[in-house]
Design a protein around this motif. Structure first.
Motif, PDB file in Angstrom:
ATOM      1  N   LEU A 392      27.318  19.288  64.537  1.00  0.00           N
ATOM      2  CA  LEU A 392      27.764  18.805  66.096  1.00  0.00           C
ATOM      3  C   LEU A 392      29.100  18.958  66.402  1.00  0.00           C
ATOM      4  O   LEU A 392      29.259  19.410  67.556  1.00  0.00           O
ATOM      5  N   LYS A 393      30.001  18.987  65.310  1.00  0.00           N
ATOM      6  CA  LYS A 393      31.338  19.349  65.720  1.00  0.00           C
ATOM      7  C   LYS A 393      31.626  20.579  66.057  1.00  0.00           C
ATOM      8  O   LYS A 393      32.134  21.203  67.199  1.00  0.00           O
ATOM      9  N   ASN A 394      30.889  21.770  65.422  1.00  0.00           N
ATOM     10  CA  ASN A 394      30.827  23.025  65.721  1.00  0.00           C
ATOM     11  C   ASN A 394      30.387  23.265  67.515  1.00  0.00           C
ATOM     12  O   ASN A 394      30.707  23.912  68.170  1.00  0.00           O
ATOM     13  N   SER A 395      29.163  22.490  67.618  1.00  0.00           N
ATOM     14  CA  SER A 395      28.687  22.503  68.928  1.00  0.00           C
ATOM     15  C   SER A 395      29.547  21.848  70.232  1.00  0.00           C
ATOM     16  O   SER A 395      29.681  22.533  71.216  1.00  0.00           O
ATOM     17  N   TYR A 396      30.203  21.016  69.825  1.00  0.00           N
ATOM     18  CA  TYR A 396      31.081  20.413  70.773  1.00  0.00           C
ATOM     19  C   TYR A 396      32.289  21.208  70.827  1.00  0.00           C
ATOM     20  O   TYR A 396      32.793  21.288  71.893  1.00  0.00           O
ATOM     21  N   LYS A 397      32.744  21.721  69.763  1.00  0.00           N
ATOM     22  CA  LYS A 397      34.219  22.587  69.873  1.00  0.00           C
ATOM     23  C   LYS A 397      33.784  23.671  70.884  1.00  0.00           C
ATOM     24  O   LYS A 397      34.455  24.023  71.519  1.00  0.00           O
ATOM     25  N   GLU A 398      32.689  24.538  70.626  1.00  0.00           N
ATOM     26  CA  GLU A 398      32.372  25.611  71.332  1.00  0.00           C
ATOM     27  C   GLU A 398      31.937  25.040  73.100  1.00  0.00           C
ATOM     28  O   GLU A 398      32.565  25.811  73.911  1.00  0.00           O
ATOM     29  N   LYS A 399      31.311  24.054  73.256  1.00  0.00           N
ATOM     30  CA  LYS A 399      31.202  23.432  74.621  1.00  0.00           C
ATOM     31  C   LYS A 399      32.488  23.077  75.219  1.00  0.00           C
ATOM     32  O   LYS A 399      32.973  23.433  76.302  1.00  0.00           O
ATOM     33  N   TRP A 400      33.343  22.323  74.388  1.00  0.00           N
ATOM     34  CA  TRP A 400      34.694  21.826  74.997  1.00  0.00           C
ATOM     35  C   TRP A 400      35.450  23.258  75.164  1.00  0.00           C
ATOM     36  O   TRP A 400      36.225  22.981  76.489  1.00  0.00           O
ATOM     37  N   THR A 401      35.823  24.107  74.502  1.00  0.00           N
ATOM     38  CA  THR A 401      36.530  25.233  74.711  1.00  0.00           C
ATOM     39  C   THR A 401      36.132  25.931  76.168  1.00  0.00           C
ATOM     40  O   THR A 401      37.022  26.365  76.918  1.00  0.00           O
ATOM     41  N   LEU A 402      34.852  26.067  76.132  1.00  0.00           N
ATOM     42  CA  LEU A 402      34.285  26.748  77.180  1.00  0.00           C
ATOM     43  C   LEU A 402      34.504  25.973  78.631  1.00  0.00           C
ATOM     44  O   LEU A 402      34.874  26.333  79.455  1.00  0.00           O
ATOM     45  N   ILE A 403      34.252  24.616  78.681  1.00  0.00           N
ATOM     46  CA  ILE A 403      34.613  23.816  79.599  1.00  0.00           C
ATOM     47  C   ILE A 403      36.129  23.896  80.038  1.00  0.00           C
ATOM     48  O   ILE A 403      36.275  23.800  81.228  1.00  0.00           O
ATOM     49  N   ARG A 404      36.790  23.727  79.247  1.00  0.00           N
ATOM     50  CA  ARG A 404      38.098  23.577  79.611  1.00  0.00           C
ATOM     51  C   ARG A 404      38.674  24.863  80.126  1.00  0.00           C
ATOM     52  O   ARG A 404      39.312  24.956  81.026  1.00  0.00           O
ATOM     53  N   GLN A 405      38.066  26.092  79.727  1.00  0.00           N
ATOM     54  CA  GLN A 405      38.474  27.544  80.282  1.00  0.00           C
ATOM     55  C   GLN A 405      37.955  27.434  81.638  1.00  0.00           C
ATOM     56  O   GLN A 405      38.854  27.854  82.567  1.00  0.00           O
ATOM     57  N   LEU A 406      36.568  27.158  81.722  1.00  0.00           N
ATOM     58  CA  LEU A 406      36.288  26.918  83.247  1.00  0.00           C
ATOM     59  C   LEU A 406      36.718  25.947  84.263  1.00  0.00           C
ATOM     60  O   LEU A 406      36.760  26.195  85.422  1.00  0.00           O
ATOM     61  N   LEU A 407      37.394  24.619  83.702  1.00  0.00           N
ATOM     62  CA  LEU A 407      37.937  23.969  84.505  1.00  0.00           C
ATOM     63  C   LEU A 407      39.094  24.472  84.991  1.00  0.00           C
ATOM     64  O   LEU A 407      39.764  24.268  86.073  1.00  0.00           O
ATOM     65  N   GLU A 408      39.810  24.926  84.055  1.00  0.00           N
ATOM     66  CA  GLU A 408      41.356  25.580  84.542  1.00  0.00           C
ATOM     67  C   GLU A 408      41.025  26.852  85.386  1.00  0.00           C
ATOM     68  O   GLU A 408      41.802  26.884  86.225  1.00  0.00           O
ATOM     69  N   GLN A 409      39.733  27.474  85.306  1.00  0.00           N
ATOM     70  CA  GLN A 409      39.594  28.523  86.353  1.00  0.00           C
ATOM     71  C   GLN A 409      39.092  28.079  87.536  1.00  0.00           C
ATOM     72  O   GLN A 409      39.536  28.442  88.702  1.00  0.00           O
ATOM     73  N   HIS A 410      37.988  27.129  87.444  1.00  0.00           N
ATOM     74  CA  HIS A 410      37.265  26.915  88.631  1.00  0.00           C
ATOM     75  C   HIS A 410      37.931  25.356  89.247  1.00  0.00           C
ATOM     76  O   HIS A 410      37.696  25.150  90.736  1.00  0.00           O
ATOM     77  N   MET A 411      38.476  24.539  88.649  1.00  0.00           N
ATOM     78  CA  MET A 411      38.805  23.117  88.951  1.00  0.00           C
ATOM     79  C   MET A 411      40.141  22.630  88.462  1.00  0.00           C
ATOM     80  O   MET A 411      40.357  21.516  88.110  1.00  0.00           O
ATOM     81  N   PRO A 412      41.191  23.504  88.588  1.00  0.00           N
ATOM     82  CA  PRO A 412      42.246  23.204  87.849  1.00  0.00           C
ATOM     83  C   PRO A 412      42.990  21.774  88.356  1.00  0.00           C
ATOM     84  O   PRO A 412      43.688  21.179  87.783  1.00  0.00           O
ATOM     85  N   GLN A 413      42.721  21.587  89.515  1.00  0.00           N
ATOM     86  CA  GLN A 413      43.329  20.267  90.305  1.00  0.00           C
ATOM     87  C   GLN A 413      42.809  19.132  89.843  1.00  0.00           C
ATOM     88  O   GLN A 413      43.478  17.778  90.089  1.00  0.00           O
ATOM     89  N   CYS A 414      41.747  19.099  89.037  1.00  0.00           N
ATOM     90  CA  CYS A 414      40.910  17.933  88.610  1.00  0.00           C
ATOM     91  C   CYS A 414      41.299  17.661  87.240  1.00  0.00           C
ATOM     92  O   CYS A 414      41.039  16.509  86.750  1.00  0.00           O
ATOM     93  N   VAL A 415      41.984  18.504  86.546  1.00  0.00           N
ATOM     94  CA  VAL A 415      42.329  18.315  85.100  1.00  0.00           C
ATOM     95  C   VAL A 415      43.178  17.341  84.898  1.00  0.00           C
ATOM     96  O   VAL A 415      44.459  17.185  85.590  1.00  0.00           O
ATOM     97  N   THR A 416      43.039  16.432  83.970  1.00  0.00           N
ATOM     98  CA  THR A 416      44.022  15.166  83.601  1.00  0.00           C
ATOM     99  C   THR A 416      44.719  15.554  82.457  1.00  0.00           C
ATOM    100  O   THR A 416      45.469  16.478  82.359  1.00  0.00           O
TER     101      THR A 416
END
Length: 495
Positions: A392-416
């Motif tokens: 579960l942790k490995n799955s979350y880490k993979e998703k978390w890392t991907l989403i963080r990168q995508l948020l910085e790329q597409h929605m940087p104004q929304c990151v808290t």
């Protein structure tokens, strides 16, 4: 009565053929289809249903054992007189129900119910969320990760005759000693907590633990400090029991230790991953909170939420493990990490308090189902739980890392704030955008997110711009397209 009519079952793949055929035959008996005539022969029934004859034979023999059928040599199987009597009773009840007079709405109930729970604000999820391609929802599991074969194995082991005797009897107010032991050795120890058996109570989840504590400790005028924004049902539970709620602000280090806590009787906090911001309480803040509790004589209720899923650092020790004065009540759950439907939680506190909570629990439901406790204990003892949490942790880490990168790329104004993991992101929409409207528009393009205003005690204009985006349930391959759709909605022409 003829029994050569066509019988058909729309079989479903998630249940055995025997089980579905058995239910179908019982339903026909109860509807009086067979009357006192013989049922279709095994061979004929098998031909109609397109199953093997042996399957039907086994079903008929089981129904004989259960008293629904009897076998008459060279004649066939018949519904027993007792089964037909049950049929007559059920038909009579149905007929009586059709002749009931028009019943007016019972308006007097509004005066008798002591509170209106409809006024509470709760997180709302679409009932058909699994039908959406981009379900960025919190607290829903990724079914493909659950070790179903291992859970079935543990369920089978719990049914052995040598084990059943341990849990088949009413345990009054006791818990399964094997599960308590496994929690001590393999769960609490990983959080730095050392507890005796008499300091541990099994519950049916974190909400149940909080309700028991509120019922036992809170009365009208009791002041409870809650993180704001925070966990809506903690607010609802303590408010329902008459508590005065003191909202406590949250910053990047967790709940702020301030003079507001001085007047509190209890402070509820989620230090591992704050709900909903996901910030992890710093070690310095943890010590300050413990010092404040001792100085101002309040009790800390620690909800060790998602402690296992830090993805960029090692988990911090639980507040309970740092407590040398007995001021921390620790509540945890296997429901979040293992399965929400399992409903297994636990509470760790001073033995005197646990004794009183145990007495209260006995009045409510005595104890959680013992067979579930034993199955869970076996699951932990055989190492399946640790293996699943790592997966579960490995799955979350993979998703978390991907989403963080995508948020910085597409929605940087929304990151808290920067977080250490968890299974969701807490985002803030650009000025002027309302989260409720944004979520509705996202839903129309197949993306599910959660408006964040429900987490605030007193919703104000700024609270309506926050959203919570979970990722435990969504397929990782669907994440990029989902975030791109969200980003499009941030653009003026996306509205």
């Amino acid at each position: 009565m003829k029994t050569d009519h066509l019988m058909h079952i729309q079989f479903t793949p998630d249940r055995s053929l025997q089980e579905q055929i058995r239910e179908h035959v019982i339903d026909n008996i109860q509807r009086g289809v067979f009357g006192d005539s013989a049922l279709p022969s095994c061979r004929k029934m098998a031909s109609m249903l397109r199953v093997s004859r042996n399957t039907v034979v086994l079903v008929y023999e089981r129904l004989v054992d259960e008293g629904y059928l009897y076998s008459q040599e060279r004649s066939g199987y018949y519904a027993t007189e007792e089964a037909r009597k049950k049929c007559d009773i059920s038909v009579g009840v149905q007929q009586a129900a059709t002749h009931l007079p028009n019943v007016k709405p019972a308006l007097f109930w509004r005066k008798r119910v002591k509170t209106d729970l409809d006024k509470q604000r709760n997180v709302v999820k679409a009932a058909d969320w699994q039908q959406y391609p981009y379900p960025f929802l919190f607290a829903q599991p990724e079914h493909s990760l659950f070790p179903l074969a291992h859970w079935r194995e543990c369920g089978r082991l719990a049914q052995r005759s040598s084990v059943i005797k341990d849990w088949i009897s009413d345990s009054v107010d006791c818990d399964d000693p094997m599960l308590v032991k496994q929690l001590q050795v393999n769960v609490l120890s990983k959080r730095g907590i050392s507890a005796k058996p008499e300091e541990i109570l099994i519950t049916v989840g974190t909400q149940n633990s909080l309700y028991l504590l509120a019922d036992l400790l809170v009365e009208k005028g009791t002041k409870v400090g809650l993180e704001d924004p925070g966990y809506p049902d903690a607010r609802n539970i303590f408010s329902y029991h008459g508590a005065d709620i003191e909202p406590l602000r949250v910053d990047p280090q967790g709940v702020k230790v301030s003079s507001q806590m001085a007047g509190c009787d209890y402070v509820y906090t989620t230090p591992s991953h704050q709900v909903p911001t996901n910030v992890t309480m710093s070690m310095d803040r943890r010590q300050k909170l413990l010092d404040s509790a001792e100085k101002n004589d309040f009790i800390i209720i620690e909800d060790d939420f998602e402690s296992e899923v830090n993805v960029v650092s090692q988990p911090s020790p639980a507040l309970k493990s740092l407590d040398s004065n007995g001021r921390v009540i620790y509540v945890g759950s296997l429901s979040k990490s293992l399965s929400p439907g399992l409903r297994i939680g636990f509470m760790v506190a001073d033995a005197n308090l646990i004794s009183e909570v145990r007495k209260l629990r006995r009045l409510m439901y005595r104890h959680p189902p013992s067979n579930n406790q034993r199955t869970c204990a076996l699951f932990i003892s055989l190492g399946h739980y640790d293996t699943y949490v790592r997966k579960l942790k490995n799955s979350y880490k993979e998703k978390w890392t991907l989403i963080r990168q995508l948020l910085e790329q597409h929605m940087p104004q929304c990151v808290t704030d920067e977080t250490l993991g968890g299974s969701s992101f807490w985002l803030r929409l650009p000025e002027g955008m309302k989260a409720g409207e944004f979520a509705q528009r996202a839903q129309k393009v197949g993306v599910l997110i959660e408006p964040g205003d429900v987490h605030f005690m007193h919703p104000e204009r700024e609270s309506f711009s926050y959203i919570r985006m979970g990722f435990s349930a969504i397929d990782i391959n669907m994440i990029p397209a989902g975030i791109e759709k969200l980003a499009t909605l941030l653009e003026p022409d996306g509205w």
